[in-house]
Write a protein that holds these residues in place. Structure first.
Motif, PDB file in Angstrom:
ATOM      1  N   UNK A 152     145.378  38.457 -47.905  1.00 21.20           N
ATOM      2  CA  UNK A 152     145.626  37.349 -48.974  1.00 21.20           C
ATOM      3  C   UNK A 152     147.175  37.322 -49.354  1.00 21.20           C
ATOM      4  N   UNK A 153     147.810  38.584 -49.208  1.00 24.60           N
ATOM      5  CA  UNK A 153     149.316  38.532 -49.366  1.00 24.60           C
ATOM      6  C   UNK A 153     150.071  37.820 -48.020  1.00 24.60           C
ATOM      7  N   UNK A 154     149.634  38.034 -46.895  1.00 23.40           N
ATOM      8  CA  UNK A 154     150.036  37.457 -45.563  1.00 23.40           C
ATOM      9  C   UNK A 154     149.981  35.721 -45.759  1.00 23.40           C
ATOM     10  N   UNK A 155     148.871  35.225 -46.387  1.00 22.46           N
ATOM     11  CA  UNK A 155     148.493  33.994 -46.637  1.00 22.46           C
ATOM     12  C   UNK A 155     149.468  33.289 -47.649  1.00 22.46           C
ATOM     13  N   UNK A 156     149.674  34.245 -48.779  1.00 24.46           N
ATOM     14  CA  UNK A 156     150.717  33.637 -49.605  1.00 24.46           C
ATOM     15  C   UNK A 156     152.166  33.495 -48.949  1.00 24.46           C
ATOM     16  N   UNK A 157     152.304  34.172 -48.130  1.00 20.97           N
ATOM     17  CA  UNK A 157     153.617  34.433 -47.823  1.00 20.97           C
ATOM     18  C   UNK A 157     153.694  33.495 -46.639  1.00 20.97           C
ATOM     19  N   UNK A 158     152.913  32.466 -46.468  1.00 25.00           N
ATOM     20  CA  UNK A 158     152.931  31.601 -45.201  1.00 25.00           C
ATOM     21  C   UNK A 158     152.089  31.958 -44.125  1.00 25.00           C
ATOM     22  N   UNK A 159     151.180  32.942 -43.964  1.00 23.27           N
ATOM     23  CA  UNK A 159     150.587  33.449 -42.596  1.00 23.27           C
ATOM     24  C   UNK A 159     151.317  34.109 -41.888  1.00 23.27           C
ATOM     25  N   UNK A 160     150.788  34.794 -40.797  1.00 20.90           N
ATOM     26  CA  UNK A 160     151.485  35.611 -39.897  1.00 20.90           C
ATOM     27  C   UNK A 160     152.192  34.762 -38.940  1.00 20.90           C
ATOM     28  N   UNK A 161     153.461  35.062 -38.499  1.00 17.07           N
ATOM     29  CA  UNK A 161     154.050  34.358 -37.610  1.00 17.07           C
ATOM     30  C   UNK A 161     155.109  35.319 -37.141  1.00 17.07           C
ATOM     31  N   UNK A 162     155.770  34.863 -35.949  1.00 17.32           N
ATOM     32  CA  UNK A 162     156.602  35.631 -35.337  1.00 17.32           C
ATOM     33  C   UNK A 162     157.847  35.983 -35.960  1.00 17.32           C
ATOM     34  N   UNK A 163     158.407  37.333 -35.964  1.00 13.49           N
ATOM     35  CA  UNK A 163     159.685  37.605 -36.740  1.00 13.49           C
ATOM     36  C   UNK A 163     159.256  38.169 -38.172  1.00 13.49           C
ATOM     37  N   UNK A 164     158.000  38.418 -38.431  1.00 17.58           N
ATOM     38  CA  UNK A 164     157.598  38.483 -39.850  1.00 17.58           C
ATOM     39  C   UNK A 164     156.805  39.913 -39.869  1.00 17.58           C
ATOM     40  N   UNK A 165     157.303  40.751 -40.494  1.00 18.27           N
ATOM     41  CA  UNK A 165     156.742  42.295 -40.403  1.00 18.27           C
ATOM     42  C   UNK A 165     156.160  42.382 -41.758  1.00 18.27           C
ATOM     43  N   UNK A 166     154.985  42.722 -41.806  1.00 13.58           N
ATOM     44  CA  UNK A 166     154.392  42.844 -43.406  1.00 13.58           C
ATOM     45  C   UNK A 166     153.411  44.096 -43.304  1.00 13.58           C
ATOM     46  N   UNK A 167     153.997  45.099 -44.087  1.00 11.89           N
ATOM     47  CA  UNK A 167     153.368  46.295 -44.279  1.00 11.89           C
ATOM     48  C   UNK A 167     152.803  46.135 -45.796  1.00 11.89           C
ATOM     49  N   UNK A 168     151.320  46.656 -45.878  1.00 10.87           N
ATOM     50  CA  UNK A 168     151.047  47.018 -47.270  1.00 10.87           C
ATOM     51  C   UNK A 168     150.109  48.087 -47.475  1.00 10.87           C
ATOM     52  N   UNK A 169     150.701  49.027 -48.301  1.00 12.55           N
ATOM     53  CA  UNK A 169     150.138  50.246 -48.399  1.00 12.55           C
ATOM     54  C   UNK A 169     149.377  50.377 -49.753  1.00 12.55           C
ATOM     55  N   UNK A 170     148.481  51.397 -49.777  1.00 12.16           N
ATOM     56  CA  UNK A 170     147.644  51.757 -51.062  1.00 12.16           C
ATOM     57  C   UNK A 170     147.677  53.211 -51.090  1.00 12.16           C
ATOM     58  N   UNK A 171     147.701  53.511 -52.441  1.00 19.67           N
ATOM     59  CA  UNK A 171     148.000  54.919 -52.966  1.00 19.67           C
ATOM     60  C   UNK A 171     147.420  55.180 -54.325  1.00 19.67           C
ATOM     61  N   UNK A 172     146.796  56.388 -54.829  1.00 19.30           N
ATOM     62  CA  UNK A 172     146.517  56.735 -56.098  1.00 19.30           C
ATOM     63  C   UNK A 172     147.581  57.534 -56.976  1.00 19.30           C
ATOM     64  N   UNK A 173     148.601  58.020 -56.173  1.00 20.75           N
ATOM     65  CA  UNK A 173     149.797  58.821 -56.247  1.00 20.75           C
ATOM     66  C   UNK A 173     151.121  58.202 -56.470  1.00 20.75           C
ATOM     67  N   UNK A 174     151.611  57.803 -57.675  1.00 18.11           N
ATOM     68  CA  UNK A 174     152.915  57.027 -57.900  1.00 18.11           C
ATOM     69  C   UNK A 174     154.051  57.648 -57.273  1.00 18.11           C
ATOM     70  N   UNK A 175     154.060  58.892 -56.923  1.00 14.30           N
ATOM     71  CA  UNK A 175     155.259  59.319 -56.410  1.00 14.30           C
ATOM     72  C   UNK A 175     155.249  58.834 -54.847  1.00 14.30           C
ATOM     73  N   UNK A 176     154.491  58.193 -54.222  1.00 18.20           N
ATOM     74  CA  UNK A 176     154.437  57.523 -52.956  1.00 18.20           C
ATOM     75  C   UNK A 176     155.228  56.264 -52.862  1.00 18.20           C
ATOM     76  N   UNK A 177     155.611  55.729 -53.912  1.00 17.51           N
ATOM     77  CA  UNK A 177     156.124  54.427 -53.836  1.00 17.51           C
ATOM     78  C   UNK A 177     157.596  54.498 -54.036  1.00 17.51           C
TER      79      UNK A 177
END
Length: 177
Positions: A152-177
């Motif tokens: 969903x995030x990749x699509x909102x950014x215009x899809x996956x394409x060369x030169x584009x690195x997307x990392x999405x992380x999930x946590x329950x501990x706010x110290x990790x962000x």
């Protein structure tokens, strides 16, 4: 000749989003301006000699390049500023705001209590990292659901394409962000 090559190289540089071609195009423009200013200074000096004001002719040759140099100074300054932002990995404000807006919308839709995004643009490459904080460690989502959020995030950014690195992380501990 320089004035003919400048728009061609500049157009190619913009099409490829190449800083080196943009810089090369500017060098063609500056070289053409320098050549034109030298021709102008000889012409003006000759004209002054012809109308009996030869005593001023000696000042024309240094004056025109000085004026041209002052006018051309912003070109390298802008290039240095742009390169400095890339070296310091400062993202363009519009890209940073766009990523943050997408992350905020996704967090609200999927029940995350917080998010943080980091954006870096180096040359043509974009590096985007988004971290979401779940309301509790007991939040249960499947890997497929997490992948769907990433898509969903990749699509909102215009899809996956060369030169584009997307990392999405999930946590329950706010110290990790």
């Amino acid at each position: 000749m320089s004035f003919a090559i400048y728009p061609y190289v500049r157009r190619k540089g913009r099409g490829l989003k190449s800083t080196l071609l943009d810089l090369d195009g500017r060098s063609w423009l500056l070289g053409g301006l320098l050549s034109a200013s030298l021709c102008l200074s000889f012409g003006v000096a000759g004209l002054l000699e012809g109308v009996g004001a030869g005593q001023f002719a000696a000042y024309v040759d240094p004056a025109i390049p000085i004026v041209l140099s002052v006018c051309m100074a912003p070109f390298p300054a802008a290039t240095i500023a742009h390169a400095g932002r890339e070296i310091l990995q400062i993202a363009p404000p519009d890209l940073d705001a766009r990523v943050d807006g997408i992350a905020r919308d996704v967090a609200a839709r999927h029940g995350f209590v917080n998010h943080r995004s980091y954006v870096t643009k180096v040359g043509r490459a974009q590096f985007i990292e988004i971290c979401f904080v779940a309301p509790s460690a007991a939040t249960v989502k499947t890997l497929g659901e997490f992948d769907a959020i990433r898509q969903e995030i990749a699509d909102a950014m215009g899809g996956r394409r060369p030169g584009y690195w997307l990392t999405v992380e999930f946590t329950a501990d706010p110290r990790w962000i």
